[in-house]
Write a protein that holds these residues in place. Sequence first.
Motif, short mmCIF file in Angstrom:
data_model
loop_
_atom_site.label_atom_id
_atom_site.label_comp_id
_atom_site.label_asym_id
_atom_site.label_seq_id
_atom_site.Cartn_x
_atom_site.Cartn_y
_atom_site.Cartn_z
N LEU A 1 0.84 -1.20 0.00
CA LEU A 1 0.00 0.00 0.00
C LEU A 1 0.87 1.24 0.00
O LEU A 1 1.73 1.41 0.87
CB LEU A 1 -0.93 0.01 1.23
CG LEU A 1 -1.83 -1.22 1.36
CD1 LEU A 1 -2.65 -1.13 2.65
CD2 LEU A 1 -2.76 -1.33 0.15
N ARG A 2 0.65 2.09 -0.99
CA ARG A 2 1.42 3.34 -1.08
C ARG A 2 0.75 4.42 -0.25
O ARG A 2 -0.45 4.47 -0.13
CB ARG A 2 1.51 3.81 -2.53
CG ARG A 2 2.37 2.93 -3.40
CD ARG A 2 2.53 3.54 -4.76
NE ARG A 2 1.36 3.35 -5.61
CZ ARG A 2 0.97 4.21 -6.55
NH1 ARG A 2 1.61 5.35 -6.71
NH2 ARG A 2 -0.09 3.96 -7.29
N THR A 3 1.57 5.31 0.30
CA THR A 3 1.03 6.45 1.05
C THR A 3 1.28 7.72 0.28
O THR A 3 2.07 7.78 -0.62
CB THR A 3 1.70 6.56 2.43
OG1 THR A 3 3.12 6.69 2.26
CG2 THR A 3 1.40 5.33 3.27
#
Length: 253
Positions: free
Chosen positions: A251-253
């Motif tokens: 999951l990218r932030t």
Amino acid sequence: MRTVLVTGASDGIGAAAARRFAEAGDRVAVHYASNQVGGEETLRSLTGSGHVLVTGDISNPDQAQQIVSAAIAKLGSLDVLVCNAAAAPSALNRHVIGETSYTKWTAVFQHMVGVNLLGAANLAWAFAKHLIERSAPGAIVNIGSRGAFRGEPEYPAYAASKAGLHALGQSLAVALAPHSISVTSVAPGVVATARQLSKLDGVEGNALRAQSPFGRVGTPEEIASAVFWLASPEAAWSSGAVLDVNGASHLRT
């Protein structure tokens, strides 16, 4: 009906993407570099008629142009380019810094960047030129990687080339929008292609499946569905996007 060039379509994601477009009634140019048998098998598997086979090494600038020209000549025109062909990680090109010789390090970087980034850039140039000359809309979809964001310590050239591919796609999205050409990328995680089967069936298999909270890896058909949508006119407003298709494994932030 659209005309579509899918590179690296001998198997895996490329073959699945070619089949997805063909199922929708599009005509497909199936590209292969060295796996002619696989390319011919993909061609035979396509629904409908009018599909063609093209070949060439995309890392060679002249051949990259010739691949696009051959697809145009055989199909009459092109509307969609799927840049899937890639130099993928393998036991033979593992290159951990501090463990790998300088000769191998530079050779792997040159090969992976040459195929994964420069090859895609040259294909995009030739494809965009064709559309601009026709004053026709179109779409480019690049097959990137989750590794561009999370890093690949055993295959840094792969991660770097895919990060460059994502950046290339975003730059081209801005440059080509005035010509009604959308440019997007997908970033898959582990996918159950033939290349991955030995890992998935071996001691690494459970760990790879556990990377996703779904408890499995992706399928080529799932990636192909994302590619098909991004290439559609309905997705034009998503131009510039990099779509994560990794089952929430990163999951990218």
